[in-house]
Design an enzyme around this catalytic site. Structure first.
Site, PDB file in Angstrom:
ATOM      1  CG  HIS A   1       0.953   6.630  16.077  1.00  0.00           C
ATOM      2  ND1 HIS A   1       0.296   6.367  14.903  1.00  0.00           N
ATOM      3  CD2 HIS A   1       0.479   7.826  16.515  1.00  0.00           C
ATOM      4  CE1 HIS A   1      -0.550   7.371  14.628  1.00  0.00           C
ATOM      5  NE2 HIS A   1      -0.459   8.264  15.604  1.00  0.00           N
TER       6      HIS A   1
ATOM      7  CG  ASP B   1      -5.818   4.695   8.220  1.00  0.00           C
ATOM      8  OD1 ASP B   1      -5.246   5.419   9.059  1.00  0.00           O
ATOM      9  OD2 ASP B   1      -6.948   4.940   7.763  1.00  0.00           O
TER      10      ASP B   1
ATOM     11  CG  LEU C   1      11.316  -6.653   1.163  1.00  0.00           C
ATOM     12  CD1 LEU C   1      10.165  -7.160   0.296  1.00  0.00           C
ATOM     13  CD2 LEU C   1      10.871  -6.564   2.626  1.00  0.00           C
TER      14      LEU C   1
HETATM   15  C1  IPE Z   1      -3.049   7.689   5.234  1.00  0.00           C
HETATM   16  O1  IPE Z   1      -3.810   7.652   6.376  1.00  0.00           O
HETATM   17  C2  IPE Z   1      -1.609   7.946   5.557  1.00  0.00           C
HETATM   18  C3  IPE Z   1      -0.901   6.896   6.286  1.00  0.00           C
HETATM   19  C4  IPE Z   1      -1.381   5.728   6.614  1.00  0.00           C
HETATM   20  C5  IPE Z   1       0.430   7.219   6.642  1.00  0.00           C
HETATM   21  P1  IPE Z   1      -4.597   8.923   6.953  1.00  0.00           P
HETATM   22  O2  IPE Z   1      -5.194   8.470   8.223  1.00  0.00           O
HETATM   23  O3  IPE Z   1      -3.692  10.087   7.000  1.00  0.00           O
HETATM   24  O4  IPE Z   1      -5.689   9.168   5.844  1.00  0.00           O
HETATM   25  P2  IPE Z   1      -7.100   9.894   5.952  1.00  0.00           P
HETATM   26  O5  IPE Z   1      -6.875  11.196   6.639  1.00  0.00           O
HETATM   27  O6  IPE Z   1      -7.997   8.995   6.746  1.00  0.00           O
HETATM   28  O7  IPE Z   1      -7.569  10.014   4.543  1.00  0.00           O
HETATM   29  C1  IPE Z   2      -2.028   5.552  10.534  1.00  0.00           C
HETATM   30  O1  IPE Z   2      -2.903   5.554  11.601  1.00  0.00           O
HETATM   31  C2  IPE Z   2      -0.715   6.194  10.871  1.00  0.00           C
HETATM   32  C3  IPE Z   2      -0.537   7.532  10.300  1.00  0.00           C
HETATM   33  C4  IPE Z   2      -1.363   8.142   9.515  1.00  0.00           C
HETATM   34  C5  IPE Z   2       0.676   8.230  10.650  1.00  0.00           C
HETATM   35  P1  IPE Z   2      -3.807   6.800  11.973  1.00  0.00           P
HETATM   36  O2  IPE Z   2      -3.094   7.618  12.991  1.00  0.00           O
HETATM   37  O3  IPE Z   2      -4.277   7.522  10.782  1.00  0.00           O
HETATM   38  O4  IPE Z   2      -5.025   6.041  12.668  1.00  0.00           O
HETATM   39  P2  IPE Z   2      -6.559   6.438  12.589  1.00  0.00           P
HETATM   40  O5  IPE Z   2      -6.942   6.455  11.157  1.00  0.00           O
HETATM   41  O6  IPE Z   2      -6.688   7.778  13.241  1.00  0.00           O
HETATM   42  O7  IPE Z   2      -7.235   5.347  13.347  1.00  0.00           O
HETATM   43 MG    MG Z   3      -5.937   7.313   9.592  1.00  0.00          MG
END
Ligand code: IPE
Ligand code: IPE
Ligand code: MG
Length: 245
Positions: A36, A19, A130
């Protein structure tokens, strides 16, 4: 690193909530898609240095069913990144003996991606290096509902007596069937929640929250998390040996 030099640890299954990509780009004044893209690079690097850690199973959360609530443009960017990742990295992973399994719901996923996912699982099916599980279009609650449907069908057909349902039966009907439960869950990006990830499987998993955003995650941070894990005492409801009379 030679096998003999690999780290010794009790970590069989590592799960990661990758995240913080969005915040990484926002902090730099860049579009979210750049975050991303960096996130994919960070995953690629992890898949190289994880060899030094002697961890047989790795599960990464790449896209949750709740992420469909994001703007269309971000979703299509994320889909494109997955396409590209499979197209460019699959052969390297296969050559490294990595076995790939994608867990999550295939419904709602663009057809060409389903094909790519299926072919990456098929290509790597006999690999015994892995074990990489990618949670894509994944929701822990959906996984449990899906298992309930399968078990319900077996009850209806008379193959299972409802009074015999136990943890093994539930486990074997989850997407993660056959894999040990995660020993350690790392979530980057400082949020302290599970966000619908592996709800059943995390029952006794050690959880480690890392402030760094996913694109900044690296080998040193993994070392720190693994060291922290290695210093924990997992009780599973018991009391410590030394306290027993
Ligand atoms: C969890 O992160 C999902 C992934 C890392 C793919 P999110 O960014 O979607 O989670 P919330 O919305 O902060 O809970
Ligand atoms: C994780 O990063 C990737 C996905 C959930 C697809 P985020 O896109 O949730 O990044 P933040 O949490 O907004 O920084
Ligand atoms: Mg996120």
């Amino acid at each position: 690193m030679k096998t003999s030099e690999k780290r010794e640890n009790n970590l069989s299954h590592l799960a990661i909530i990758m995240d913080g990509n969005g915040r990484w780009s926002e902090q730099k004044g860049l579009p979210r898609e750049d975050g991303h893209k960096e996130g994919v690079k960070s995953l690629r690097k992890l898949l190289r240095y994880i060899d030094d850690f002697n961890i047989p199973y790795l599960t990464v959360f790449s896209f949750s069913t709740d992420n469909w609530k994001r703007p269309k443009s971000e979703i299509s960017n994320l889909m494109n990144l997955l396409r590209k990742f499979i197209q460019t990295d699959l052969i390297e992973l296969h050559n490294k003996n990595v076995k790939i399994r994608i867990i999550g719901n295939r419904e709602g996923v663009p057809k060409d991606i389903v094909k790519l996912i299926d072919s990456s699982e098929f290509l790597t099916r006999d690999n015994d290096g892995l074990y990489l599980q990618i949670a894509f279009n994944y929701s822990g609650r959906d996984e449990i509902i899906n298992a309930l449907k399968k078990i319900g069908t077996s009850i209806k057909s008379g193959d299972i007596d409802p009074y015999n349902i136990n943890e093994d039966i539930v486990n074997s009907n989850l997407f993660t069937a056959g894999l040990p439960e995660p020993d350690l869950l790392i979530r980057t990006g400082s949020e302290k929640r599970i966000s619908n990830f592996l709800l059943w499987q995390l029952a006794y998993t050690e959880i480690y929250f890392e402030k760094a955003l996913w694109p900044d995650f690296n080998k040193d941070l993994l070392t720190k998390a693994v060291n922290d894990f290695n210093n924990r005492y997992r009780r599973y409801g018991r009391i410590e040996e030394r306290l027993k009379k």
